[in-house]
Scaffold this motif. Structure first.
Motif: not given
Length: 279
Positions: A43, A47, A49-51, A53, A72, A76
């Motif tokens: 990661i 930026v 953590i993204q969806s 990931h 999710n 998060i």
């Protein structure tokens, strides 16, 4: 049962999610025996953590879409804890999927980064001294970095890098270090004395190797501290000292003339081979 954790990969300078379908067991064993069941998802800290990931991890763990949505929220939450609290590790093991199709964390572990303690006063409120090695607790009082190990050669070194190199060369010569101990660049006689006491409190210690580079402090000052501390503690095991730096010859002369049973060495290799031969 699944495994999830957040750690920092210093080589890539990124945070990493470690995921595995083999939860409830020692993750190091999984990495060694079945590495294909382990996913390391980097990661970018810029930026976060993204969806995608989450989708990658959900797919790797074999979760369906509703289960991945539950995952999710968990990921998060773990990531926010990891970054906002300056953690070294946030681990959930095991993470389970119930018969009702719910994903739940059954057990968790959090390690804080001590280097960030100055901006997290709440760390001290969570500290439980019963969970720590007594010698390591004592070391903190004296501003000494100390970690107890399982070997029989005590190490007293200044500088973390030199301490690691010292342990490596002891292992190279066929023995095992009994501790990691860094007294720092400007150690006082009192700190050196306390360091000897902590080393000798381990009954497994059969010899001690002192490896000091006299940069900030001169070698004669260091030698004086070693002699004073050795006399006060009354060391009964072989003591090998390697000094390097400013006034090194004077420091060695002081050690030889001290009348104590101290063996001096000029190089790390000589010091390590000597201390190993004495046990």
């Amino acid at each position: 049962e699944y495994y999830l954790s957040f750690v920092t990969d210093r080589s890539s300078e990124k945070n990493v999610i470690i995921a595995s379908s083999q939860g409830g067991v020692d993750i190091e064993k999984v990495a060694e025996e079945t590495p294909e069941k382990l996913l390391a998802q980097p990661i970018d800290p810029v930026v976060g953590i993204q969806s995608f990931h989450v989708r990658n991890i959900g797919y790797f763990l074999g979760l369906n879409s509703p289960q991945t949505k539950q995952l999710n929220g968990i990921l998060i939450g773990m990531y926010n804890l990891f970054t906002k609290m300056d953690c070294a590790l946030v681990e959930v093991n095991p993470l389970i999927l119930t018969e009702e199709d719910d994903i739940k964390a059954l057990d968790a572990k959090v390690n804080f980064d001590d280097n960030a303690a100055f901006r997290h006063k709440e760390y001290s409120e969570l500290h439980d001294p019963r969970e720590e090695e007594p010698s390591e607790l004592e070391a903190k009082k004296w501003d000494i970095s100390f970690v107890k190990l399982s070997g029989n050669i005590g190490c007293l070194v200044n500088g973390a890098g030199l301490a690691m190199a010292t342990m490596d060369i002891i292992k190279y010569h066929g023995a095992e270090p009994a501790n990691f101990l860094d007294v720092g660049g400007g150690a006082s006689v009192e700190q050196v004395t306390q360091a000897f006491k902590m080393i000798l409190s381990d009954k497994n210690v059969k010899a001690i190797l002192v490896n000091i580079f006299g940069g900030i402090m001169k070698c004669d000052t260091i030698a004086d501290g070693i002699i004073t501390a050795a006399k006060e503690v009354s060391i009964k095991v072989p003591l090998v000292v390697r000094l390097e730096g400013t006034n090194v010859e004077l420091g060695k002369k002081m050690l030889v003339e001290s009348g104590l049973n101290i063996t001096t060495a000029s190089t790390m290799k000589e010091a390590a081979s000597t201390v190993v031969s004495l046990i």
